[in-house]
Design a protein around this motif. Structure first.
Motif, short mmCIF file in Angstrom:
data_model
loop_
_atom_site.label_atom_id
_atom_site.label_comp_id
_atom_site.label_asym_id
_atom_site.label_seq_id
_atom_site.Cartn_x
_atom_site.Cartn_y
_atom_site.Cartn_z
N GLY A 75 -0.21 5.08 11.54
CA GLY A 75 -0.30 3.92 12.42
C GLY A 75 -1.38 2.99 11.92
N GLY A 76 -1.25 1.68 12.23
CA GLY A 76 -2.24 0.73 11.76
C GLY A 76 -2.38 0.79 10.26
N ASP A 77 -3.62 0.95 9.79
CA ASP A 77 -3.87 1.05 8.34
C ASP A 77 -4.27 2.48 7.94
OD1 ASP A 77 -6.27 0.87 9.75
OD2 ASP A 77 -7.35 0.03 8.04
N GLU A 78 -3.80 3.45 8.73
CA GLU A 78 -4.13 4.84 8.45
C GLU A 78 -2.94 5.57 7.83
OE1 GLU A 78 -5.27 6.45 12.20
OE2 GLU A 78 -7.32 5.66 12.10
N PHE A 79 -3.22 6.29 6.74
CA PHE A 79 -2.18 7.03 6.02
C PHE A 79 -2.64 8.48 5.84
CE2 PHE A 79 -1.60 2.63 4.97
CZ PHE A 79 -0.24 2.46 4.87
N LEU A 80 -1.68 9.39 5.85
CA LEU A 80 -1.95 10.80 5.63
C LEU A 80 -1.23 11.24 4.37
CD1 LEU A 80 -3.45 13.15 7.09
CD2 LEU A 80 -1.24 13.85 7.98
N ILE A 81 -1.96 11.92 3.49
CA ILE A 81 -1.41 12.32 2.19
C ILE A 81 -1.57 13.82 2.04
CG2 ILE A 81 -1.64 12.06 -0.31
CD1 ILE A 81 -3.01 9.30 0.41
N MET A 82 -0.52 14.48 1.57
CA MET A 82 -0.59 15.90 1.26
C MET A 82 -0.38 16.07 -0.24
SD MET A 82 1.75 19.11 2.58
CE MET A 82 0.84 19.35 4.10
N ALA A 83 -1.30 16.78 -0.88
CA ALA A 83 -1.21 17.04 -2.32
C ALA A 83 -1.41 18.52 -2.58
CB ALA A 83 -2.26 16.21 -3.07
N LYS A 136 3.91 6.09 -5.41
CA LYS A 136 3.92 6.20 -6.86
C LYS A 136 2.84 7.16 -7.36
CE LYS A 136 5.88 1.60 -7.67
NZ LYS A 136 5.60 0.22 -8.15
N VAL A 137 1.66 7.10 -6.73
CA VAL A 137 0.57 7.97 -7.16
C VAL A 137 0.84 9.42 -6.80
CG1 VAL A 137 -1.87 8.53 -6.83
CG2 VAL A 137 -1.17 6.14 -7.09
N VAL A 138 1.27 9.65 -5.56
CA VAL A 138 1.44 11.02 -5.07
C VAL A 138 2.66 11.68 -5.69
CG1 VAL A 138 1.82 12.42 -3.01
CG2 VAL A 138 0.22 10.49 -2.93
N GLY A 139 3.74 10.93 -5.85
CA GLY A 139 4.94 11.48 -6.47
C GLY A 139 5.67 12.46 -5.58
N VAL A 196 0.84 -1.21 0.00
CA VAL A 196 0.00 0.00 0.00
C VAL A 196 0.87 1.25 0.00
CG1 VAL A 196 -1.57 1.38 1.45
CG2 VAL A 196 -2.03 -1.04 1.04
N ALA A 197 1.90 1.26 0.86
CA ALA A 197 2.82 2.41 0.93
C ALA A 197 3.48 2.66 -0.43
CB ALA A 197 3.86 2.18 2.01
N ARG A 224 -8.47 14.42 -8.96
CA ARG A 224 -7.73 13.52 -9.84
C ARG A 224 -6.78 12.63 -9.02
NH1 ARG A 224 -6.99 14.86 -15.31
NH2 ARG A 224 -4.77 14.40 -15.16
N THR A 225 -6.15 13.22 -7.99
CA THR A 225 -5.25 12.44 -7.14
C THR A 225 -6.02 11.37 -6.36
OG1 THR A 225 -3.73 14.31 -6.89
CG2 THR A 225 -3.59 12.55 -5.25
N ALA A 226 -7.15 11.76 -5.77
CA ALA A 226 -7.96 10.80 -5.02
C ALA A 226 -8.46 9.68 -5.92
CB ALA A 226 -9.14 11.52 -4.36
N GLN A 227 -8.89 10.04 -7.12
CA GLN A 227 -9.36 9.02 -8.05
C GLN A 227 -8.23 8.10 -8.50
OE1 GLN A 227 -12.77 8.64 -8.86
NE2 GLN A 227 -11.86 6.69 -9.44
N ALA A 228 -7.04 8.67 -8.66
CA ALA A 228 -5.87 7.86 -9.04
C ALA A 228 -5.53 6.86 -7.94
CB ALA A 228 -4.68 8.77 -9.33
N ILE A 229 -5.69 7.27 -6.69
CA ILE A 229 -5.44 6.36 -5.57
C ILE A 229 -6.43 5.20 -5.60
CG2 ILE A 229 -5.50 6.13 -3.05
CD1 ILE A 229 -4.43 9.00 -2.89
N LEU A 230 -7.71 5.52 -5.80
CA LEU A 230 -8.73 4.46 -5.87
C LEU A 230 -8.42 3.50 -7.03
CD1 LEU A 230 -12.01 6.51 -5.22
CD2 LEU A 230 -10.72 5.12 -3.60
N SER A 231 -7.99 4.06 -8.16
CA SER A 231 -7.67 3.23 -9.33
C SER A 231 -6.46 2.35 -9.06
CB SER A 231 -7.40 4.12 -10.54
OG SER A 231 -8.55 4.89 -10.87
N ALA A 232 -5.48 2.89 -8.32
CA ALA A 232 -4.28 2.12 -8.01
C ALA A 232 -4.61 0.89 -7.17
CB ALA A 232 -3.26 2.99 -7.29
N PHE A 233 -5.65 1.01 -6.35
CA PHE A 233 -6.02 -0.11 -5.49
C PHE A 233 -7.00 -1.07 -6.17
CE2 PHE A 233 -4.20 2.68 -2.39
CZ PHE A 233 -3.67 1.84 -1.44
#
Length: 674
Positions: A310-318, A298-301, A292-293, A329-338
């Motif tokens: 912690g656990g399965d929680e991630f924080l993303i800054m875009a 790769k998506v965020v760049g 997942v990491a 577009r970034t959020a949708q790219a994350i969903l597509s990556a998964f």
């Protein structure tokens, strides 16, 4: 000719640590009987590591140049110390190996302190060197010689960063001494040394000099670097951790503000990740988190940042850049990556994320506020079905505040004993006599009045307050049952048992303790459990359901038909009663097939049937005709306070046996569904 000299002279084989040849004076110094006896001595056996290292340094120098050394040296013939001034020079053996010619110049006149100082310099691990005022090497002890590159004979050449040498020189010139931790070029590569330098004079020439002592701190520095990395990074994924995010993200926000850019803070949580850990093990879960990491990075760049909280929680800054739709577009790219399955330990796993988004500076000016708002948006994404993203809105904050206020109110209500048990009659379809009661909780709020459980029970379930509240309900219900039995009203009391209570380790012990204290017969208490809860609880001999059966209480399935609706499977459990959900009773006039099937199956399985939500005479007559034993509902009476319910019992007791309470006399003002 050397043999005729009165000066002790000998040739030492550095490789084999033995004397090859010695004149008579040297044989005498070494206190040997003959040359043969001296040559036979194995000097390696009691030679210290420092001496062996120093001899190797001599050998290397002799190989490189025609050089000689004069040093104070202590030998130990017969175990007794003999200190000599010895001149050393190289001598090539016939087989090409380099040996050492040793010439004793006489015994020293130094004091014992001086001799011990010389020995200390030889054996210490601290690197000690003496340089001229211009930084040229005058002397170095074995430890210093061992680490110095052969060509680095000036102090400045040893510094990996010349700025460090410049700072040392300035401080030394100003203060007479300097102490710094710097990077030094050594025979083992660049190392971290603590270097202490002091101005002094050369004891031989009297000229200004610089005494330098060094301690290798590389291991400590690497440990510090590792500790620093671990303090700000997640060990499993290598991503920045919460501490790092709270330190670095605010600086990124300030940079975005100066650039007049908007920034999205995305809170990401993996859907049903706990199921993977529980079913496949934490090692598989860890591999999932690593993958997942990698996908998130790769998506965020490089334009954004990813941290694991912690656990399965991630924080993303875009950052928005020049595109107004960049965040979506970034959020949708994350969903597509998964959307692409994960290959983990030979298994193919599909996992989805839910994402909550807040935008800087629109939704907050601090990282704390933005994270709170992203968390609210994440909660909304999970409510809306997961595997999606939602933006923060003011309404989410308002709803969260209501929730916080409600939770605070509930805790206060528990402390102030504002909760109250109401009792709804369970009535025989044949006699219309009250044969039992269901205990239902109500909240008598000092400002809002009577509050129904649908407004506060879900929050109690989420916050774990349900255990405290559920324990209170069971205790009061049992006490009330015993009180009514003693007054001559023998009826059973049923109460709901929440999923959290059922998972509690001490629910059995608490029930048993209350029954023992009150003298309640276990068979007079019926615990209502939902279908899904009983299916998840398991049916083994050590399971909670078996333990409840062994305690002697009766078990009922509540709201049957809204869950698994598997009667065949339920026969594996010790169920004594089944309550048909009110939704099937309401549909009797249009579709009675399901209710009729449930009653027929229960009759075959010898399970008692109670119909919930009976509101009309038609419904009652239909149930009576098909053999349903009991009913609850507004047709007979809603849930009422204990005192009012007791008046119903008194009225029933006063009437002739087999006479039903007139329905008109027992219908209170409707307080809503249970």
């Amino acid at each position: 000719m050397l043999g005729c000299l009165r000066t002790p002279v000998w040739v030492f084989d550095i490789d084999d640590s033995c004397v090859l040849w010695a004149n008579a004076a040297a044989i005498d110094v070494w206190q040997a009987a003959t040359l043969r006896e001296l040559r036979a001595r194995d000097m390696k056996s009691d030679m210290s590591a420092s001496v062996a290292k120093r001899l190797r340094q001599y050998q290397e120098d002799f190989e490189r140049t025609n050089i000689s050394f004069t040093e104070l040296w202590t030998i130990y013939p017969g175990g007794r110390p003999t200190t000599l001034h010895v001149r050393y020079s190289g001598v090539r053996l016939r087989n090409g190996r380099m040996a050492m010619l040793c010439e004793a110049l006489g015994e020293p006149s130094e004091t014992p302190e001086t001799l011990r100082s010389a020995e200390a310099l030889l054996h210490t691990q601290m690197m000690i060197s003496l340089y001229t005022e211009d930084g040229l090497l005058l002397y170095e002890n074995p430890a210093a010689r061992h680490t110095r590159e052969p060509n680095d004979r000036s102090l400045s050449a040893r510094y990996a960063d010349q700025n460090d040498f410049v700072q040392l020189s300035k401080t030394l010139s100003r203060d007479g001494e300097s102490r710094r931790i710097v990077r030094i070029r050594t025979t083992h590569g660049v190392r971290w040394h603590e270097v202490t330098a002091r101005r002094c004079r050369d004891a031989v020439t009297g000229s200004p000099a610089c005494l330098v002592s060094e301690v290798d701190l590389t291991d400590l520095k690497e440990t510090e670097e590792r500790a620093r990395f671990l303090a700000y990074h997640d060990v499993l994924t290598g991503l920045p951790n919460r501490t790092s995010a709270m330190r670095d993200f605010p600086m990124r926000l300030e940079a975005a503000l100066l650039a007049a850019e908007r920034v999205a803070i995305m809170f990401l949580d993996l859907d049903y990740f706990k199921t993977i850990n529980d079913s496949l093990g934490h090692s598989v879960g860890d591999e999932v988190l690593i993958e997942v990491a990698d996908r998130l990075k790769k998506v965020v760049g490089r334009s954004g940042a990813v941290a694991r909280l912690g656990g399965d929680e991630f924080l993303i800054m875009a950052r928005s850049g020049k595109r107004s739709d960049r965040f979506e577009r970034t959020a949708q790219a994350i969903l597509s990556a998964f959307a692409k399955p994960l290959k983990i330990s030979g298994r193919t796993l599909t996992i989805s994320p839910s994402i909550g988004i807040s935008v800087f500076p629109d939704d907050g000016s601090s990282i704390d506020a933005l994270m709170r708002h992203s968390d609210l948006a994440l909660y909304k994404a999970k409510e809306d079905g997961r595997n999606c993203f939602r933006y923060f809105t003011k309404s989410l904050q308002e709803r969260a505040q209501v929730r916080i206020d409600l939770e605070s109110d509930i805790r206060r209500a528990l402390h102030n004993q504002e909760f109250e048990l109401f009792f709804q009659p369970r009535v025989s379809t044949k006699t219309l006599q009250i044969v039992g009661a269901e205990a239902l909780i109500r909240w008598r709020h000092p400002l809002r009045g009577l509050i129904m459980p649908s407004e506060f029970i879900p929050l109690c379930e989420e916050t774990n307050m349900i255990n405290q509240l559920g324990d209170w309900v069971l205790e009061v219900a049992i006490e009330r049952q015993v009180s009514w039995r003693r007054k001559g009203y023998p009826l059973s009391i049923s109460a709901n048992l929440s999923p959290r209570q059922l998972r509690s380790r001490d629910v059995i012990a608490k029930l048993a303790a209350v029954m023992e204290r009150t003298g309640c017969a276990p068979g007079d208490i019926e615990l209502e459990i939902t279908e899904s809860t009983i299916m998840e609880s398991g049916q083994g001999p050590d399971g909670i359901i078996s333990q409840l059966k062994n305690l002697g209480v009766r078990l009922a399935i509540d709201d049957f038909g809204t869950g698994y609706s598997n009667l065949a499977y339920l026969q594996n459990f010790p169920i004594s009663c089944l309550k048909i959900d009110r939704s099937f009773i309401a549909e009797l006039t249009r579709n009675d097939a399901i209710a009729e099937f449930i009653i027929s199956m229960c009759r075959l399985m010898d399970i008692h049937v109670v119909a919930e939500g009976v509101e009309t005479l038609e419904q009652l007559n239909w149930l009576r005709a098909r053999g349903c034993q009991e009913f609850q509902g507004h047709y007979f009476g809603s849930a009422v306070p204990a005192a009012e319910f007791e008046r119903l019992l008194e009225l029933q007791h006063a009437l002739p046996k087999e006479t039903a309470i007139p329905v008109a006399d027992c219908q209170p003002v409707k307080a809503g569904h249970s």
